[in-house]
Design a protein around this motif. Structure first.
Motif, PDB file in Angstrom:
ATOM      1  N   GLU A  69     -32.379  15.257 -20.689  1.00 41.15           N
ATOM      2  CA  GLU A  69     -31.366  14.259 -20.379  1.00 41.15           C
ATOM      3  C   GLU A  69     -30.041  14.929 -20.018  1.00 41.15           C
ATOM      4  O   GLU A  69     -29.658  15.920 -20.644  1.00 41.15           O
ATOM      5  N   LEU A 127     -33.831  11.980 -17.506  1.00 38.79           N
ATOM      6  CA  LEU A 127     -32.817  10.924 -17.416  1.00 38.79           C
ATOM      7  C   LEU A 127     -31.477  11.561 -17.080  1.00 38.79           C
ATOM      8  O   LEU A 127     -31.042  12.498 -17.740  1.00 38.79           O
ATOM      9  N   TYR A 135     -34.061 -10.429 -12.550  1.00 45.06           N
ATOM     10  CA  TYR A 135     -34.618 -10.624 -13.884  1.00 45.06           C
ATOM     11  C   TYR A 135     -33.821  -9.832 -14.906  1.00 45.06           C
ATOM     12  O   TYR A 135     -32.863  -9.140 -14.567  1.00 45.06           O
ATOM     13  N   THR A 148     -36.182  -5.689 -19.952  1.00 41.72           N
ATOM     14  CA  THR A 148     -36.099  -5.268 -21.357  1.00 41.72           C
ATOM     15  C   THR A 148     -35.895  -3.764 -21.449  1.00 41.72           C
ATOM     16  O   THR A 148     -35.233  -3.271 -22.366  1.00 41.72           O
ATOM     17  N   ARG A 169     -32.357  -2.875 -21.727  1.00 41.84           N
ATOM     18  CA  ARG A 169     -31.798  -3.131 -23.067  1.00 41.84           C
ATOM     19  C   ARG A 169     -32.069  -1.926 -23.974  1.00 41.84           C
ATOM     20  O   ARG A 169     -31.208  -1.507 -24.746  1.00 41.84           O
ATOM     21  N   VAL A 170     -33.292  -1.403 -23.863  1.00 43.82           N
ATOM     22  CA  VAL A 170     -33.639  -0.230 -24.676  1.00 43.82           C
ATOM     23  C   VAL A 170     -32.826   0.982 -24.224  1.00 43.82           C
ATOM     24  O   VAL A 170     -32.283   1.734 -25.041  1.00 43.82           O
ATOM     25  N   TYR A 193     -29.985   2.883 -26.393  1.00 44.73           N
ATOM     26  CA  TYR A 193     -30.136   4.317 -26.663  1.00 44.73           C
ATOM     27  C   TYR A 193     -28.865   5.074 -26.260  1.00 44.73           C
ATOM     28  O   TYR A 193     -28.397   5.949 -27.008  1.00 44.73           O
ATOM     29  N   ARG A 197     -26.211   4.575 -28.861  1.00 47.92           N
ATOM     30  CA  ARG A 197     -26.460   5.269 -30.135  1.00 47.92           C
ATOM     31  C   ARG A 197     -26.387   6.785 -29.971  1.00 47.92           C
ATOM     32  O   ARG A 197     -25.736   7.488 -30.748  1.00 47.92           O
ATOM     33  N   PRO A 219     -35.116  -2.125 -31.376  1.00 48.21           N
ATOM     34  CA  PRO A 219     -34.821  -1.159 -30.304  1.00 48.21           C
ATOM     35  C   PRO A 219     -34.199  -1.777 -29.063  1.00 48.21           C
ATOM     36  O   PRO A 219     -33.504  -1.085 -28.313  1.00 48.21           O
ATOM     37  N   ASP A 220     -34.456  -3.044 -28.796  1.00 49.19           N
ATOM     38  CA  ASP A 220     -33.891  -3.652 -27.591  1.00 49.19           C
ATOM     39  C   ASP A 220     -32.766  -4.635 -27.893  1.00 49.19           C
ATOM     40  O   ASP A 220     -32.320  -5.361 -27.008  1.00 49.19           O
ATOM     41  N   GLY A 221     -32.312  -4.662 -29.138  1.00 49.62           N
ATOM     42  CA  GLY A 221     -31.157  -5.493 -29.476  1.00 49.62           C
ATOM     43  C   GLY A 221     -31.434  -6.987 -29.421  1.00 49.62           C
ATOM     44  O   GLY A 221     -30.508  -7.789 -29.260  1.00 49.62           O
ATOM     45  N   ARG A 222     -32.702  -7.368 -29.550  1.00 46.66           N
ATOM     46  CA  ARG A 222     -33.038  -8.793 -29.574  1.00 46.66           C
ATOM     47  C   ARG A 222     -33.590  -9.157 -30.955  1.00 46.66           C
ATOM     48  O   ARG A 222     -33.983  -8.278 -31.730  1.00 46.66           O
ATOM     49  N   ALA A 279     -41.557  -7.968 -26.502  1.00 50.04           N
ATOM     50  CA  ALA A 279     -41.711  -6.519 -26.329  1.00 50.04           C
ATOM     51  C   ALA A 279     -42.266  -5.987 -27.645  1.00 50.04           C
ATOM     52  O   ALA A 279     -42.169  -6.652 -28.688  1.00 50.04           O
ATOM     53  N   PHE A 309     -42.792  -2.539 -30.252  1.00 50.81           N
ATOM     54  CA  PHE A 309     -42.323  -1.197 -30.602  1.00 50.81           C
ATOM     55  C   PHE A 309     -42.966  -0.716 -31.899  1.00 50.81           C
ATOM     56  O   PHE A 309     -43.433  -1.517 -32.719  1.00 50.81           O
ATOM     57  N   LYS A 363     -40.996   5.099 -18.881  1.00 49.98           N
ATOM     58  CA  LYS A 363     -39.669   5.712 -19.027  1.00 49.98           C
ATOM     59  C   LYS A 363     -39.607   6.405 -20.375  1.00 49.98           C
ATOM     60  O   LYS A 363     -40.145   5.892 -21.367  1.00 49.98           O
ATOM     61  N   VAL A 364     -38.940   7.546 -20.411  1.00 50.20           N
ATOM     62  CA  VAL A 364     -38.778   8.294 -21.651  1.00 50.20           C
ATOM     63  C   VAL A 364     -37.293   8.364 -22.000  1.00 50.20           C
ATOM     64  O   VAL A 364     -36.496   8.870 -21.207  1.00 50.20           O
ATOM     65  N   PHE A 365     -36.937   7.812 -23.146  1.00 55.28           N
ATOM     66  CA  PHE A 365     -35.558   7.880 -23.636  1.00 55.28           C
ATOM     67  C   PHE A 365     -35.583   8.525 -25.016  1.00 55.28           C
ATOM     68  O   PHE A 365     -36.272   8.039 -25.919  1.00 55.28           O
ATOM     69  N   GLY A 366     -34.849   9.599 -25.173  1.00 60.89           N
ATOM     70  CA  GLY A 366     -34.789  10.251 -26.472  1.00 60.89           C
ATOM     71  C   GLY A 366     -36.135  10.726 -26.973  1.00 60.89           C
ATOM     72  O   GLY A 366     -36.392  10.720 -28.175  1.00 60.89           O
ATOM     73  N   TYR A 378     -41.897   4.650 -23.098  1.00 61.87           N
ATOM     74  CA  TYR A 378     -42.133   3.211 -23.039  1.00 61.87           C
ATOM     75  C   TYR A 378     -42.866   2.889 -21.747  1.00 61.87           C
ATOM     76  O   TYR A 378     -42.549   3.461 -20.697  1.00 61.87           O
ATOM     77  N   ARG A 419     -43.780   0.044 -18.922  1.00 55.45           N
ATOM     78  CA  ARG A 419     -43.345  -1.215 -18.311  1.00 55.45           C
ATOM     79  C   ARG A 419     -44.536  -1.781 -17.542  1.00 55.45           C
ATOM     80  O   ARG A 419     -44.982  -1.170 -16.563  1.00 55.45           O
ATOM     81  N   GLU A 455     -41.704  -8.570 -16.841  1.00 52.52           N
ATOM     82  CA  GLU A 455     -42.146  -7.238 -17.250  1.00 52.52           C
ATOM     83  C   GLU A 455     -42.391  -7.225 -18.753  1.00 52.52           C
ATOM     84  O   GLU A 455     -41.576  -7.741 -19.520  1.00 52.52           O
ATOM     85  N   LEU A 498     -42.735  -4.796 -21.997  1.00 49.78           N
ATOM     86  CA  LEU A 498     -42.385  -3.443 -22.415  1.00 49.78           C
ATOM     87  C   LEU A 498     -43.068  -3.120 -23.737  1.00 49.78           C
ATOM     88  O   LEU A 498     -42.993  -3.894 -24.691  1.00 49.78           O
TER      89      LEU A 498
END
Lengths: 256, 304
Positions: free
Chosen positions: A130, A149, A206, A209, A212-213, A217, A220, B70-73, B107, B109, B136-139, B143, B145, B152, B154
């Protein structure tokens, strides 16, 4: 072992030779003592000089590396890094994070051309990890990235994400001309403004989601203050580059 | 011999609940609002009371606020248990695929990020995307999609798996059916939301506790617990004391022993109310299950 290795670079003579810092990465310094780090060779123009001659080094045996000082003309910062954290307090030159494979490169200022792109002649750019840039970056950011990323909180120059294979470029500011040409499966996420390339086709509006993740991230892990309107808002999805696979995407923020 | 343990007039037997090793997972489900997160969780954990007939045991662990997902929902945490490692992954793939992938706005997780053993649940389900899926890879977390008619879906690529415990239990012996049910309801309410534990039976309560095998039907792996069935008191070897006319059982599965002990403590204490005569637990003499939850120890008293 220390919490962090800090390398403070001397100010480069104005108009003088540039500095190449590829190879000075956290994964390579992880097992080295302070004295061994000081002996590492770096290129200054056409001369190879020990790192210790141009910088003060504090700490050893750590996966967290920090660069301080004026590096606006330093090339290849974080190039090829595979793991760890490289934290740069100011701006860097061209080729930062090229061919990066893992870890986290954090640039406190701006960056030059080819951020996270491919090495000259290589078909693949960034392969993982990243990069987060607080300022703006030059042309060809993320070109040919296969994974990874890249987050730019400012603007990006022309030809951003050219030939993107499957990585992700997030731009908070404005995107220059010809972004995403040749994109196969990659994602370009624009919170600011961009022109939609002619080889991209509108798909839908749309609320992804996955963003949002992603934004959660970034908040944080990097303390990036992403506004709620982007996190929860609607986004326009364009598929492209249709002259390639067409499985890449451009996501532009539409409305809250 | 230790003094009898009596809590608010209810005698606590000096016995233990015998429990068994299980494999467990914690799944975090999120949705556009709490209502849809609950619908997803109820659907996913439906028909999952006992491994005897349902192949898995599952229930809601607790509801989660947007700040905890993780998605704030809004979300719901559910726990899943199976007797063996391989079947846990298979049950999750089936249930997530049929109940979460299909459920509007959801979604999915992993809720055990530190578990070293991983199950490629999202990786298996990605093929529903028929080649249009992307990741997608975060940290360091991948994930998937998956494009669907709504938009979509997730899902995280892999889910953690840990060694858990199934079959923690206690029985509430009461004067009347009304009192037994009310005491069991109070116990369930006291245990609701406690971390690492679920009560997989309807409303958290079992009215038909079973014994291993059957006396008459040799193919049955479980049959009615006649020793605690009040209608059979005079014609079987009954364990019911005088005055008991109804029994309800609470069964617990948990990610670890301390979680089960803590929940049993809260539940037993809440069940000790007027009209309840005795609280005991089900075991097989300690020969079948390696986990023994002694009621007296749980309630802070030494065993005999």
């Amino acid at each position: 072992m220390t919490d962090r290795i800090t390398i403070t670079f001397d100010t480069l003579p104005s108009g003088g030779e540039g500095l190449e810092l590829d190879g000075i990465t956290p994964d390579r310094l992880l097992t080295l003592s302070n004295a061994e780090i000081a002996k590492l060779p770096v290129w200054m123009g056409r001369r190879s000089v020990p790192l210790g001659d141009i910088a003060a080094i504090q700490g050893e045996l750590s996966a967290h590396l920090r660069f301080e000082g004026d590096l606006a003309r330093a090339e290849g910062v974080g190039a090829g890094m595979a793991s760890g954290v490289l934290d740069v307090t100011g701006s860097v030159g061209d080729g930062a994070g090229v061919a990066m494979r893992g870890g986290s490169l954090r640039i406190g200022g701006s960056a030059g051309m080819r951020l996270g792109a491919a090495l000259p002649g290589a078909s693949r750019g960034m392969l993982g990890g990243e990069i987060v840039v607080t300022g703006s970056v030059g042309a060809e950011a993320g070109a040919y990235a296969r994974r990874g990323l890249i987050v730019v909180r400012g603007d990006v120059g022309d030809s951003a994400a050219r030939g993107l294979i499957a990585g992700t470029l997030v731009v908070f500011g404005r995107v220059g001309a010809d972004a995403g040409t040749g994109n196969k499966r990659g994602s370009i996420v624009v919170l600011g403004s961009t022109a939609v390339p002619p080889t991209y086709r509108f798909a839908c509006v749309y609320r992804p989601t996955v963003l949002r993740v992603l934004f959660g991230y970034l908040r944080r892990a990097y303390s990036i203050p992403v506004a709620d309107r982007f996190v929860a808002g609607r986004w326009k999805r364009y598929c492209g580059d249709i002259s390639e696979l067409g499985k890449g995407e451009l996501l532009t923020w539409a409305e809250a | 011999m230790a003094d009898p343990l009596v809590i608010r007039g209810v005698s606590i037997d000096d016995t233990f609940a015998e429990a068994f090793p299980m494999r467990g997972a914690r799944i975090i489900l999120t949705a556009v609002n709490a209502r849809w997160a609950r619908i997803a969780a109820h659907t996913m954990t439906g028909f999952a009371t006992s491994v005897i007939g349902c192949k898995c045991e599952a229930a809601i662990e607790r509801e989660l606020g947007p700040e905890d997902t993780p998605d704030g929902r809004p979300g719901v945490s559910v726990l899943f248990f199976t007797p063996d490692s391989a079947s846990l992954q298979q049950r999750l793939i089936e249930r997530v695929g049929q109940t979460i992938l299909t459920c509007p706005t959801t979604a999915c997780f992993d809720g055990l990020p530190d578990a070293p053993e991983r199950m490629p649940v999202g990786k298996a389900l990605r093929v529903f995307g028929d080649g249009y899926q992307s990741s997608k890879v975060f940290g360091g977390t991948r994930y998937w999609r998956i494009p669907v008619m709504e938009g979509e879906f997730l899902i995280q690529e892999d889910m953690g798996k840990v060694k858990g415990i199934g079959g923690g239990n206690f029985l509430i012996l009461a004067e009347t059916a009304e009192v037994a049910l009310a005491a069991a309801e109070a116990a369930v309410e006291a245990m609701a939301g406690m971390p690492g534990v679920i009560l997989p039976f309807p409303g958290g309560i079992v009215r038909s506790g079973s014994k291993v095998g059957a006396k008459r039907y040799k193919t049955m792996i479980a049959s009615t617990n006649d020793a605690y069935a009040p209608t059979l008191r005079p014609i079987t070897t009954s364990d019911l004391p005088d005055g008991v006319n109804s029994v309800q059982e609470i069964v617990l599965d948990g990610l670890d022993a301390p979680s089960i002990s803590a929940a049993m403590r809260a539940g037993i204490d809440a069940a000790c109310r007027l009209g309840v005569i005795r609280i005991t637990a089900g075991n097989y003499g300690g020969k079948l299950g390696p986990h023994h939850f002694y009621l007296r120890q749980i309630m802070g008293q030494p065993t005999a």
